[in-house]
Design a protein around this motif. Sequence first.
Motif, short mmCIF file in Angstrom:
data_model
loop_
_atom_site.label_atom_id
_atom_site.label_comp_id
_atom_site.label_asym_id
_atom_site.label_seq_id
_atom_site.Cartn_x
_atom_site.Cartn_y
_atom_site.Cartn_z
N PRO A 58 0.78 -1.24 -0.11
CA PRO A 58 -0.56 -0.28 -0.03
C PRO A 58 0.89 1.26 -0.08
N LEU A 59 0.62 1.91 -0.82
CA LEU A 59 2.42 2.87 -1.84
C LEU A 59 1.18 4.74 -0.89
N TRP A 60 -0.12 3.93 -0.07
CA TRP A 60 -0.83 5.50 0.02
C TRP A 60 -1.63 5.28 1.40
N LEU A 61 -0.75 5.83 1.92
CA LEU A 61 -1.86 5.85 3.81
C LEU A 61 -2.82 6.33 3.18
N LEU A 62 -4.05 6.99 3.87
CA LEU A 62 -5.68 8.21 3.69
C LEU A 62 -5.63 7.36 5.73
N ALA A 63 -5.43 8.64 6.64
CA ALA A 63 -5.18 8.61 7.83
C ALA A 63 -6.89 9.54 8.34
N GLU A 64 -7.51 9.01 8.37
CA GLU A 64 -8.92 9.40 8.24
C GLU A 64 -9.21 9.57 10.33
N LEU A 65 -8.65 11.02 10.12
CA LEU A 65 -8.53 11.16 11.93
C LEU A 65 -9.80 11.02 12.75
N THR A 66 -10.38 12.04 12.47
CA THR A 66 -11.75 12.23 13.44
C THR A 66 -12.98 12.21 11.86
N CYS A 102 -20.25 15.57 1.52
CA CYS A 102 -19.53 15.08 2.40
C CYS A 102 -19.31 13.71 2.25
N SER A 103 -17.81 12.91 2.11
CA SER A 103 -17.83 11.56 1.71
C SER A 103 -18.06 10.95 2.38
N ASN A 104 -17.99 11.48 4.13
CA ASN A 104 -18.46 10.44 5.32
C ASN A 104 -19.16 9.44 5.47
N PRO A 105 -19.80 8.38 5.65
CA PRO A 105 -20.67 7.93 5.61
C PRO A 105 -21.65 8.88 6.57
N LEU A 106 -22.71 8.40 6.22
CA LEU A 106 -24.07 8.70 6.44
C LEU A 106 -24.44 8.89 7.40
N ASP A 107 -24.01 8.03 8.28
CA ASP A 107 -24.31 7.28 9.56
C ASP A 107 -22.87 7.89 10.61
N TYR A 108 -21.40 8.76 9.88
CA TYR A 108 -21.08 8.54 10.74
C TYR A 108 -21.03 9.06 12.57
N ALA A 109 -22.19 9.75 12.64
CA ALA A 109 -22.07 10.01 14.34
C ALA A 109 -22.34 9.07 14.86
N GLN A 110 -22.64 7.30 14.51
CA GLN A 110 -22.43 6.40 14.67
C GLN A 110 -21.16 6.18 15.40
N ASN A 111 -20.14 6.85 15.07
CA ASN A 111 -18.30 6.31 15.07
C ASN A 111 -17.99 7.01 16.04
N GLU A 112 -17.97 7.08 17.49
CA GLU A 112 -17.18 8.22 18.36
C GLU A 112 -15.83 7.37 18.64
N GLN A 113 -15.66 6.68 19.06
CA GLN A 113 -14.83 5.87 19.68
C GLN A 113 -13.62 6.38 18.11
N GLU A 114 -12.41 7.04 18.90
CA GLU A 114 -11.46 7.43 17.84
C GLU A 114 -10.22 7.17 18.50
N LEU A 115 -9.32 6.30 17.40
CA LEU A 115 -7.81 5.66 17.41
C LEU A 115 -7.07 6.74 18.70
N SER A 116 -6.22 5.86 19.34
CA SER A 116 -5.54 6.77 20.34
C SER A 116 -4.76 7.48 19.39
N THR A 117 -3.96 8.33 20.60
CA THR A 117 -2.83 8.21 19.63
C THR A 117 -1.37 8.00 19.12
N GLU A 118 -1.37 6.61 20.69
CA GLU A 118 -0.43 5.37 20.47
C GLU A 118 -0.47 4.64 19.27
N GLN A 119 -2.04 5.40 18.96
CA GLN A 119 -2.87 3.74 18.22
C GLN A 119 -2.54 4.40 16.94
N TRP A 120 -2.70 5.64 16.39
CA TRP A 120 -2.51 6.02 14.95
C TRP A 120 -0.54 5.86 14.92
N VAL A 121 -0.17 6.49 15.97
CA VAL A 121 1.73 5.81 15.97
C VAL A 121 1.68 4.56 15.36
N SER A 122 1.57 3.95 15.60
CA SER A 122 1.48 2.60 15.32
C SER A 122 0.58 2.13 14.25
#
Lengths: 88, 383
Positions: free
Chosen positions: B17-25, B35-55
């Motif tokens: 995978p040469l391109w990584l898209l990090a949708e942070l929030t 908007c290209s986000n899902p219609l039900d985006y408000a259902q997904n409130e559990q964001e990855l932590s900083t450590e998880q994104w770094v990983s």
Amino acid sequence: MSVQVPRLRPGFRFQWEPAQNAHVLLYPEGMVRLNDSAGAILAEVDGQRTVEAIVATLEQRFPDAGPLADDVMHFLQDAEQQHWITLS
Amino acid sequence: MTGSTDTSAQAPEIGPPLWLLAELTYRCPLQCPYCSNPLDYAQNEQELSTEQWVSVLRQGREMGAAQLGFSGGEPLVRQDLPDLIAEARQLGYYSNLITSGLGLNEHKVRAFRDAGLDHIQVSFQASDPELNNAVAGSRKAFEQKLAMARAVKEAGYPMVLNFVIHRHNIHQMTDIIDLCERLGADYVELATCQYYGWAFKNREGLMPSKAQLVKAEAEVNQRRQQLADAGSAMKLIFVTPDYYEERPKACMNGWGSLFLTVAPDGTALPCHSARLLPIEFPNVREQSLQSIWYDSPGFNHYRGDSWMPEPCRSCDEKGKDFGGCRCQAYLLTGNADNADPVCSKSPSHDRILAARRAADHATAGLEDLSYRNPANSRLFFRS
């Protein structure tokens, strides 16, 4: 021989990518995988040295390749047209 | 090799995978109705932590990813953005910040640069404040965007301005290009709306007519010629909408071929729209990026071409466009295996033709669109 100085445009980055086994040129939302000769030329572009100096370095590095001035200039002009570099 | 019993001879070789898209929030101060986000985006409130994104960043880079996008939602609402930028630089990514410009200031623009950010793309909704702010659902957006575009330039970044084009601003092409020239843009993306997420929901109110599109394209071509004649390095990228094509795009350059998106909650996707498909996608909380990319059923689902039904299966163009876009096939036919109906060979191409006819007679105003905000989003998952 050209005393022009080639320079990468702002926002362009040149680097080696082991996964692609090639040099690449990175820019806003884009990436060009470079062939060996393009990679060898751009590796010498540091915004300081003239085309002439770059040709001399490359001819020293690749003594079997013969005179390189035309090839190098041709590539750099092409790169300028693509807006990867400036020549000034 | 002799004696080999390898049965995977026909399986495609999977590149990194040469391109990584990090949708942070998914959080965002704007309410753009495309908007290209899902219609039900408000259902997904559990964001990855900083450590998880770094990983995620480390794993992606190790696998070969070189281009990194920080997007969302509005990525600036993540307080750890400077840390993620610094990590990305240290790992050797070329990092792109895709932002509305809201929440940005001159100090941050410089701090991000010093942390190693390579590029900031500021999105606009129109060439004038009134229309811009109406589309964005924010009264102060336009002035802020102008100020931030200037700050980006001043800090020495390449300037990329993005305009999503639809029937309510498509008459502004010349004005938009003039504005970009005044701001000193290096790249201008004039991206006509593609119909996924909120844009699909609002398609009738967004899709330009053929006549509008032809006129806009002519204006862009004319200005492009003028720029070339004047020796300008400003590059105009005009993205034509799928709905006016007769052959589908090679979506994402093929499923699971180059692009890897990680959504705010850690769901890994072959493209940022794929979440709408009835496919189970893996999550970076549970699996390594390596096994997600190479081994997960979600990512292998549409690799190669053995999944294709007719007319794609026997089509001599299948190696070129991979049957088009799976999300479009799903949205328009109910089955993501089908040929992208954009293709004139698709038995469902009449859906596209009907949408074009509707666009010729559409009367909906901006006030008729469904704006992307938490209240409207909840309508899509409330039981």
